[in-house]
Design an enzyme around this catalytic site. Structure first.
Site, PDB file in Angstrom:
ATOM      1  CB  ILE A 160     154.980  47.565  95.423  1.00  0.00           C
ATOM      2  CG1 ILE A 160     155.534  46.333  94.914  1.00  0.00           C
ATOM      3  CG2 ILE A 160     155.827  48.511  96.363  1.00  0.00           C
ATOM      4  CD1 ILE A 160     156.678  46.571  94.247  1.00  0.00           C
ATOM      5  CB  ALA A 236     158.278  52.488  90.348  1.00  0.00           C
ATOM      6  NE  ARG A 237     161.079  48.801  85.397  1.00  0.00           N
ATOM      7  CZ  ARG A 237     161.029  47.749  86.213  1.00  0.00           C
ATOM      8  NH1 ARG A 237     161.312  47.944  87.733  1.00  0.00           N
ATOM      9  NH2 ARG A 237     160.622  46.491  85.957  1.00  0.00           N
ATOM     10  CG  ASP A 261     166.285  51.735  95.350  1.00  0.00           C
ATOM     11  OD1 ASP A 261     167.315  51.662  95.891  1.00  0.00           O
ATOM     12  OD2 ASP A 261     165.661  50.648  94.622  1.00  0.00           O
ATOM     13  CD  GLU A 266     168.699  51.134  87.615  1.00  0.00           C
ATOM     14  OE1 GLU A 266     168.690  49.914  87.466  1.00  0.00           O
ATOM     15  OE2 GLU A 266     168.269  51.700  88.745  1.00  0.00           O
ATOM     16  CG  HIS A 285     167.757  48.812  91.165  1.00  0.00           C
ATOM     17  ND1 HIS A 285     167.337  48.989  89.843  1.00  0.00           N
ATOM     18  CD2 HIS A 285     166.381  48.302  91.677  1.00  0.00           C
ATOM     19  CE1 HIS A 285     166.029  48.575  89.617  1.00  0.00           C
ATOM     20  NE2 HIS A 285     165.506  47.988  90.685  1.00  0.00           N
TER      21      HIS A 285
END
Length: 322
Positions: A160, A236-237, A261, A266, A285
């Site tokens: 990515i 990413a995380r 994001d 979550e 997300h």
């Protein structure tokens, strides 16, 4: 009675037509965990009661006790890239292959990260909010800078990260990056240490996996190294960033803003100050999503399960079990 039973722990799309159609080719029934019953205890009970032959998982945790509850389980397939929600070691010790789709949503996440860079730089979200509140004043916003010629720092030049670098170079950004191996140089991208990347970059975009080593790897000391005019982007995380430290840095003027994001947990508590901060852009997300990427992901993971249950070797086995 179906020949096989496949447990789907969770999913993030409207229907399961693709999965059911492909699994039906081998007379496999899809057992879907209900929302609210996707915790390990509930999943283990569901796996045991249906004596499942395979497990497909999106975000739900699949620890050893879930897999052990299904002694016939022959494959655990991740509907995504990262494997931090699966007990890979347990699978390996029990000769169960674990698969993923490592090239899934590369383009989408890179596009989303770049969109967040552009939004932060050009204050798109800020001006959008202002106009919706009835204020149409250019002067009400912070100073705008030309994006071309600024520096993007990519933390983790994997698949990515490389896609993002390619796109960023195309609009005139300078690109520096960190890489664990530094074995695959990329034209136009300079490898640097994390400290140098943080101090030089106008935008820092995170693209590392979630591991014990990377958890909260962007904390107070790292944020203090960034320019007061710089921005932090995370697609990413969520666990990569210490959000308390990020909020403190924003309030202290140590950096100009952030775009998030991904969160931990979550869904997040949107009443928390970090999500209400005027210089933080938040998306739910969404970076991985496109009609094209989801169709590709769902069909390929279903095919991985079909391959394993029919005695073939599935694609992308990550733990070496055949």
């Amino acid at each position: 009675m179906p020949k096989f039973h496949v447990l789907l722990t969770d999913y993030a799309w409207p229907d399961l037509e693709i999965e059911r159609k492909i699994l039906a080719e081998i007379d496999a029934e899809l057992i879907v965990a209900e929302k609210g019953k996707q915790d390990p205890v509930s999943l283990a009970l569901l796996a045991k009661s249906n004596d499942v032959d395979a497990i497909m998982t999106n975000w739900a945790k699949v620890p050893g006790e879930v897999i052990a509850a299904a002694p016939k389980c022959r494959i655990v397939s991740r509907l995504g890239i990262g494997l931090d929600n699966i007990d890979v070691a347990h699978c390996t010790s029990h000769k169960i292959p674990v698969t993923n789709v490592p090239d899934y949503c590369l383009i989408e996440v890179a596009e989303h990260a770049l969109a967040l860079v552009l939004s932060l730089s050009r204050k798109v979200a800020f001006y959008h909010h202002e106009t919706k509140e009835g204020r149409y004043q250019l002067q009400s916003g912070p100073k705008l800078r030309r994006i071309e010629g600024q520096t993007l720092g990519i933390v983790g030049l994997g698949n990515i990260g490389r896609k993002l670098a390619e796109k960023a170079l195309g609009i005139g950004l300078k690109v520096v990056a960190t890489s664990r191996s530094q074995k695959n140089p990329m034209a136009g991208v300079e490898f640097v240490t994390l400290d140098e990347l943080l101090s030089r970059s106008d935008y820092v975009s995170l693209h590392t996996p979630m591991t014990p080593e990377t958890k909260r790897s962007i904390g107070a000391s790292q944020l203090a190294k960034m320019k007061p005019s710089a921005y932090l982007i995370n697609t990413a995380r969520g666990g990569l960033i210490d959000h308390d430290a990020l909020l403190a840095a924003l309030e202290a003027g140590q950096l100009a803003g952030a775009a998030l994001d991904v969160q931990d947990p979550e869904p997040p508590d949107l009443s928390l100050p970090i999500f209400r901060h005027e210089r933080v852009v938040v998306t739910p997300h969404a970076a991985f999503v496109s009609e094209e990427s989801l169709a590709n992901l769902r069909s390929r993971v279903s095919r991985q399960v079909v391959a394993r249950l029919t005695g073939e070797v599935p694609e992308n086995v990550v733990n070496g079990v055949k």
